[in-house]
Enzyme design. Structure first.
Site, short mmCIF file in Angstrom:
data_model
loop_
_atom_site.label_atom_id
_atom_site.label_comp_id
_atom_site.label_asym_id
_atom_site.label_seq_id
_atom_site.Cartn_x
_atom_site.Cartn_y
_atom_site.Cartn_z
N ARG A 89 26.15 5.49 -33.83
CA ARG A 89 26.10 4.02 -33.74
C ARG A 89 27.29 3.43 -32.99
NH1 ARG A 89 24.81 4.68 -39.18
NH2 ARG A 89 22.56 4.76 -39.50
N LYS A 111 28.11 -3.33 -19.35
CA LYS A 111 26.68 -3.03 -19.31
C LYS A 111 26.49 -1.54 -19.10
CE LYS A 111 24.44 -7.13 -17.49
NZ LYS A 111 23.55 -7.55 -16.40
N GLU A 153 30.15 -5.19 -2.52
CA GLU A 153 30.52 -5.86 -3.78
C GLU A 153 31.85 -6.59 -3.65
OE1 GLU A 153 28.24 -6.12 -5.90
OE2 GLU A 153 26.96 -4.44 -5.35
N LYS A 195 35.53 -9.70 -11.23
CA LYS A 195 34.40 -9.38 -12.11
C LYS A 195 34.80 -9.54 -13.58
CE LYS A 195 30.56 -6.68 -13.46
NZ LYS A 195 29.74 -5.49 -13.35
N GLU A 205 25.32 -12.50 -19.80
CA GLU A 205 24.53 -12.98 -18.66
C GLU A 205 23.60 -14.13 -18.98
OE1 GLU A 205 22.43 -11.23 -14.78
OE2 GLU A 205 22.58 -9.92 -16.51
N ARG A 209 27.56 -15.39 -15.40
CA ARG A 209 27.41 -14.02 -14.90
C ARG A 209 26.32 -13.90 -13.84
NH1 ARG A 209 28.35 -8.64 -18.62
NH2 ARG A 209 27.97 -7.19 -16.95
N ASN A 213 24.65 -11.68 -9.17
CA ASN A 213 23.41 -11.24 -8.52
C ASN A 213 23.33 -11.63 -7.05
OD1 ASN A 213 22.47 -10.20 -10.92
ND2 ASN A 213 21.32 -12.04 -11.45
N HIS A 216 21.57 -9.51 -4.47
CA HIS A 216 20.94 -8.35 -5.10
C HIS A 216 19.44 -8.47 -5.28
CE1 HIS A 216 25.06 -7.22 -5.61
NE2 HIS A 216 24.74 -6.09 -6.18
N HIS A 220 17.78 -5.41 -3.76
CA HIS A 220 17.01 -4.41 -4.51
C HIS A 220 15.61 -4.25 -3.93
CE1 HIS A 220 19.69 -5.02 -8.31
NE2 HIS A 220 20.15 -4.04 -7.56
N HIS A 233 22.86 1.29 -0.41
CA HIS A 233 22.74 0.15 -1.32
C HIS A 233 23.52 -1.06 -0.78
CE1 HIS A 233 22.76 -2.07 -5.11
NE2 HIS A 233 24.08 -2.08 -5.08
N1 LIG Z 1 26.92 -1.27 -15.32
C1 LIG Z 1 27.03 -2.09 -14.31
O1 LIG Z 1 27.48 -3.22 -14.45
C2 LIG Z 1 26.64 -1.61 -12.95
C3 LIG Z 1 26.94 -2.39 -11.82
C4 LIG Z 1 26.60 -1.91 -10.58
C5 LIG Z 1 25.95 -0.69 -10.45
N2 LIG Z 1 25.67 0.03 -11.56
C6 LIG Z 1 25.00 1.33 -11.47
O2 LIG Z 1 25.87 2.21 -10.78
C7 LIG Z 1 25.09 3.21 -10.13
C8 LIG Z 1 25.59 3.37 -8.72
O3 LIG Z 1 26.95 3.73 -8.78
P1 LIG Z 1 27.64 4.58 -7.64
O4 LIG Z 1 27.35 3.94 -6.34
O5 LIG Z 1 29.04 4.80 -8.05
O6 LIG Z 1 26.76 5.91 -7.65
P2 LIG Z 1 27.02 7.42 -8.16
O7 LIG Z 1 27.63 7.45 -9.47
O8 LIG Z 1 25.72 8.11 -7.98
O9 LIG Z 1 28.06 7.97 -7.07
C9 LIG Z 1 27.66 8.06 -5.74
C10 LIG Z 1 27.91 9.48 -5.18
O10 LIG Z 1 29.30 9.66 -4.97
C11 LIG Z 1 29.73 10.87 -5.58
N3 LIG Z 1 31.12 10.67 -5.95
C12 LIG Z 1 31.62 10.01 -7.02
N4 LIG Z 1 32.94 9.95 -6.96
C13 LIG Z 1 33.32 10.59 -5.84
C14 LIG Z 1 34.57 10.86 -5.23
N5 LIG Z 1 35.71 10.39 -5.77
N6 LIG Z 1 34.59 11.54 -4.06
C15 LIG Z 1 33.42 11.96 -3.48
N7 LIG Z 1 32.21 11.74 -4.02
C16 LIG Z 1 32.16 11.06 -5.18
C17 LIG Z 1 28.77 11.06 -6.72
O11 LIG Z 1 28.71 12.40 -7.14
C18 LIG Z 1 27.46 10.58 -6.12
O12 LIG Z 1 26.91 11.61 -5.34
C19 LIG Z 1 23.64 2.78 -10.20
O13 LIG Z 1 22.98 3.53 -11.17
C20 LIG Z 1 23.74 1.33 -10.65
O14 LIG Z 1 22.62 0.92 -11.41
C21 LIG Z 1 26.00 -0.42 -12.81
#
Ligand SMILES: NC(=O)c1ccc[n+]([C@@H]2O[C@H](COP(=O)([O-])OP(=O)(O)OC[C@H]3O[C@@H](n4cnc5c(N)ncnc54)[C@H](O)[C@@H]3O)[C@@H](O)[C@H]2O)c1
Length: 328
Positions: A89, A111, A153, A195, A205, A209, A213, A216, A220, A233
């Site tokens: 939990r 989130k 971003e 942020k 949100e 917040r 978006n 986005h 998306h 992206h």
């Molecule tokens: N929680 C939130 O508020 C929030 C906000 C925005 C996005 N997200 C989520 O985040 C995800 C996207 O995140 P991301 O773009 O970091 O993707 P990711 O975690 O898939 O990383 C992108 C790629 O980079 C590689 N990588 C990571 N660190 C590295 C480093 N230091 N050197 C080399 N390669 C590295 C990873 O292995 C992966 O292949 C999505 O699932 C999205 O929904 C969440």
């Protein structure tokens, strides 16, 4: 960490790059480390992988006083955070973001989620990390596409935040593209603070917040219609920001010169205008199924001037016409 044990969750790329160093650091701090590595990529942000991690935590006897550390990009942060929210939990959770996108955006705000077959992030929880540790040095080897996703971003944050942040980014865009270490550090600090401020004002949100978006909703949709992975992206989000900038002139009284500024900034950040043929009707359809549509109307965030924004609920007919114009 109150207890002795830490579950270090990472992915197969990050584990190779910084996993060993991170583990050594935690051990040096007197902690017992259990490492868990999942396959890199969005596919790991699943109910199945979350279930496997939870079973693995239980089998090593992780208890309520222990903590989970997410070492990786947004995928790992969302996945490990979700596990931290539901395991026993809820246990303590630390974010160590290793992508630019995760450092400026995903690791902040609490989130967490996994994807369902019906769409991304459809099951999740709010779970604030105890701390977020962002070291920009780990970003050195980040692939270009991932870098751009973070840059979009940063641009979004600057436009919504203030004239001051926007002007700073305009001055430093080319250094940021070249990954000048000092500029990267400042950009991460500024965008992360932006942020954190927004989220602190509105954790769940409802209003404030929503500005996050910007770009986005269409972004998306572009990713979905083009096929996931076809466009970085950040490039899709940047196109969504260009669309929002234009819409703001027509529907929110923004000045043309503000639009020109935003286009120039995105160009300088090497987030180019898309020259893809995408079906406008398919884009609008994808925007409708975005979970942020409310009561049948799609809501767009529009940048009015540096530091001010508005939301526009828009009917599909109008949206279709405007999307068509935008891509014409
Ligand atoms: N929680 C939130 O508020 C929030 C906000 C925005 C996005 N997200 C989520 O985040 C995800 C996207 O995140 P991301 O773009 O970091 O993707 P990711 O975690 O898939 O990383 C992108 C790629 O980079 C590689 N990588 C990571 N660190 C590295 C480093 N230091 N050197 C080399 N390669 C590295 C990873 O292995 C992966 O292949 C999505 O699932 C999205 O929904 C969440």
């Amino acid at each position: 960490v109150r207890g002795k044990k830490v579950a270090l969750v990472t992915d197969s790329n990050v584990g190779d790059i910084v996993g060993v160093a991170a583990q050594a650091e935690l051990v040096r701090g007197g902690l017992e480390v259990e490492g868990f590595t999942v396959e890199a990529g969005e596919a790991s942000k699943s109910w199945t992988v979350a279930g496997e991690l939870l079973e693995a935590f239980a089998s090593v006897g992780l208890d309520r006083t222990d903590a989970i550390v997410a070492l990786g990009g947004g995928v790992i942060g969302d996945l490990a955070g979700f596990c931290a929210a539901v395991y026993l939990r809820g246990i303590d959770f630390v974010q160590v973001p290793t992508t630019l996108l995760a450092q400026v955006d995903a690791s902040i705000g609490g989130k967490t989620a996994v994807d369902l077959r019906a769409g991304k992030n459809l099951a999740g929880a709010f779970k604030q990390p105890k701390v977020v540790l962002a070291d920009t040095e780990v970003l050195d080897g980040l692939p270009d596409g991932e870098w751009r996703s973070g840059l979009a971003e940063v641009a979004k944050g600057a436009i919504i935040d203030s004239e001051e942040f926007l002007a700073w980014l305009e001055d430093n865009a080319s250094a940021l593209v070249k990954r000048d270490p000092d500029v990267v550090t400042q950009a991460v600090a500024r965008a992360a603070a932006f942020k954190a401020d927004v989220v602190a004002a509105d954790e769940r949100e409802s209003k404030e917040r929503e500005c996050l978006n910007l770009g986005h909703t269409l972004g998306h949709a572009i990713e979905k219609v083009a096929g996931y992975g076809a466009i970085p992206h950040g490039v899709a989000v940047a196109e969504g920001m260009r669309f929002a900038a234009r819409m703001a002139v027509e529907f929110a009284g923004a000045e043309e010169k503000f639009v020109a500024r935003q286009f120039a900034l995105l160009d300088a950040l090497e987030l180019p205008q898309l020259d893809l043929e995408l079906d406008p009707a398919a884009l609008v359809e994808a925007m409708r199924s975005d979970k942020k549509a409310r009561g049948g109307r799609i809501r767009l965030v529009l940048p009015v001037s540096p530091g001010t924004w508005a939301t526009l609920p828009v009917d599909e007919e109008t949206l279709l016409e405007k999307v068509r114009d935008h891509f014409a």
